[in-house]
Design an enzyme around this catalytic site. Structure first.
Site, PDB file in Angstrom:
ATOM      1  N   CYS A 135       6.219  -6.290  -2.176  1.00 19.46           N
ATOM      2  CA  CYS A 135       5.315  -5.733  -3.180  1.00 19.46           C
ATOM      3  C   CYS A 135       5.872  -4.368  -3.555  1.00 19.46           C
ATOM      4  O   CYS A 135       7.092  -4.165  -3.456  1.00 19.46           O
ATOM      5  CB  CYS A 135       3.882  -5.660  -2.646  1.00 19.46           C
ATOM      6  N   ALA A 137       5.105  -1.191  -2.215  1.00 19.30           N
ATOM      7  CA  ALA A 137       5.382  -0.352  -1.047  1.00 19.30           C
ATOM      8  C   ALA A 137       5.709  -1.160   0.202  1.00 19.30           C
ATOM      9  O   ALA A 137       6.112  -0.589   1.214  1.00 19.30           O
ATOM     10  CB  ALA A 137       4.190   0.566  -0.769  1.00 19.30           C
ATOM     11  N   ARG A 141       0.116  -6.057  -0.117  1.00 16.62           N
ATOM     12  CA  ARG A 141       0.191  -7.381  -0.734  1.00 16.62           C
ATOM     13  C   ARG A 141       1.206  -8.294  -0.043  1.00 16.62           C
ATOM     14  O   ARG A 141       0.886  -9.431   0.320  1.00 16.62           O
ATOM     15  CB  ARG A 141       0.533  -7.241  -2.225  1.00 16.62           C
TER      16      ARG A 141
END
Length: 361
Positions: A135, A137, A141
């Site tokens: 995702c 960072a 997610r």
């Protein structure tokens, strides 16, 4: 650098993904990108500026199979025109197969309806090479998706799968909304069971959130009308194939006998869970029941169905009337309604048992 979670399975962030697309990788042949729609756009521009080509090969929309056949997308919380993912060849020399889905890291995002297509993609990718799940960072997610994958592939509880993932990458931390949906995923047997009461409550919550955001919900998001002749015939056929007498219970308008709901349309609730003023739980030793009939509820709560014209017209609340004879059957309220058992259901599509007869189709 991406973190190795299992053989041929990596987790990382958007910088890891960009580096692989630009320079290539001897280990990673597939990529699952879970980023917001704005990040997907930015990622595309970034990729272009680095002279990283991409060739789109497939777009998948909610409710349509790879062959283009329409499915029962109304049973999903996703809109039928929702783009589920882009699948493309990308990266240096077009050697990376990339699936990109628009997923926000927010407290109202729907992760559950993306899970199975993501997990299937990871499974197939690991057979062909290595897959990076990322995702922006690499914290929420992607961590939620990889956790779900470990849950399904290794039959692990949410807690065990997350702990196992943290042994590879300490920084992972899915948001609370994703954790709640992963817990539901566990309770449904490591699959998204759209026929279960848990999923139906989740779908109603998603619909309620959409309504509260001001989105117009037309009948394309409602369940099929069980009173239509083709639906009655379909259910009769299904019963004869399954031989299960419990699957063909129908609720009919007492006045004209039109079918207004089937057993599969009911959204069950735990009696007395919503209002502390009702002490039924305490009086019954805290037992939980799966069906309102077990507790003497005077109403059933159902999914929004296509015959509910007053719901489609956009009001926040109102009566539910039979589509054939206009007899009053119940009440709906997007803000919720209270059952006589004390439970509060939000949003509520409530049909009174006294206005209906029980039969089979």
């Amino acid at each position: 650098m991406p973190y190795l979670v299992r053989e041929n399975l990596f987790i990382g962030n958007i910088s890891d993904a960009a580096e692989i697309l630009e320079k290539g990788s001897s280990e990673i042949t597939h990529m699952l990108s879970a980023v917001s729609s704005s990040s997907i756009s930015f990622f595309t521009e970034w990729r272009s500026s680095l002279v990283i080509p991409a060739k789109e090969i497939q777009q998948e929309f909610a409710g349509f199979s790879k062959s283009g056949d329409e499915g029962c997308w109304w049973k999903s919380a996703l809109s039928p025109d929702k783009l589920v993912y882009n699948l493309e060849y990308a990266g240096k020399d077009l050697k990376v197969v990339r699936m990109a889905l628009a997923l926000k890291d927010t407290e109202d995002e729907n992760l559950l309806d993306y899970l199975e297509v993501c997990l299937d993609f990871i499974d197939e990718s690991r057979k062909q090479g290595g897959v990076l799940v990322h995702c922006f960072a690499g914290v929420s997610r992607s961590a939620a998706i990889v956790t779900a994958y470990l849950m399904r592939s290794e039959q692990l509880s949410l807690e065990a799968a997350l702990e196992s993932l943290r042994q590879s990458c300490e920084s992972v931390s899915p948001n609370d909304n994703f954790l709640e949906q992963l817990k539901m995923f566990e309770e449904m047997g490591f699959k998204v069971d759209r026929g279960s009461s848990k999923y139906k409550r989740f779908r109603l919550k998603m619909l309620g959130d959409s309504y509260n955001r001001g989105e117009r919900l037309d009948s394309s998001k409602f369940g099929v009308d069980p009173g239509m002749p083709q639906e009655i015939a379909s259910n009769k056929s299904q019963v004869s194939l399954d031989g299960d007498s419990n699957t063909n219970i129908a609720y009919r308008c007492k006045k004209c006998r039109r079918v207004v709901a089937l057993q599969e349309n009911i959204v069950y609730h735990v009696p007395g869970e919503g209002m502390t003023a009702f002490q039924w739980h305490k009086r019954n030793g805290g037992n939980c029941f799966n069906k309102p009939d077990d507790f003497g509820c005077t109403s059933i709560f159902v999914e929004p169905l296509k015959w509910m014209k007053t719901v489609e017209e956009g009001g926040i609340e109102g009566k539910l009337s039979c589509a054939h004879c206009d007899a009053r059957l119940g009440y709906f309220n997007w803000s919720g309604s209270q059952c006589n058992c004390g439970s509060w259901i939000t949003p509520a599509f409530q049909l009174h048992k006294s206005r209906m007869d029980l039969s089979t189709v």
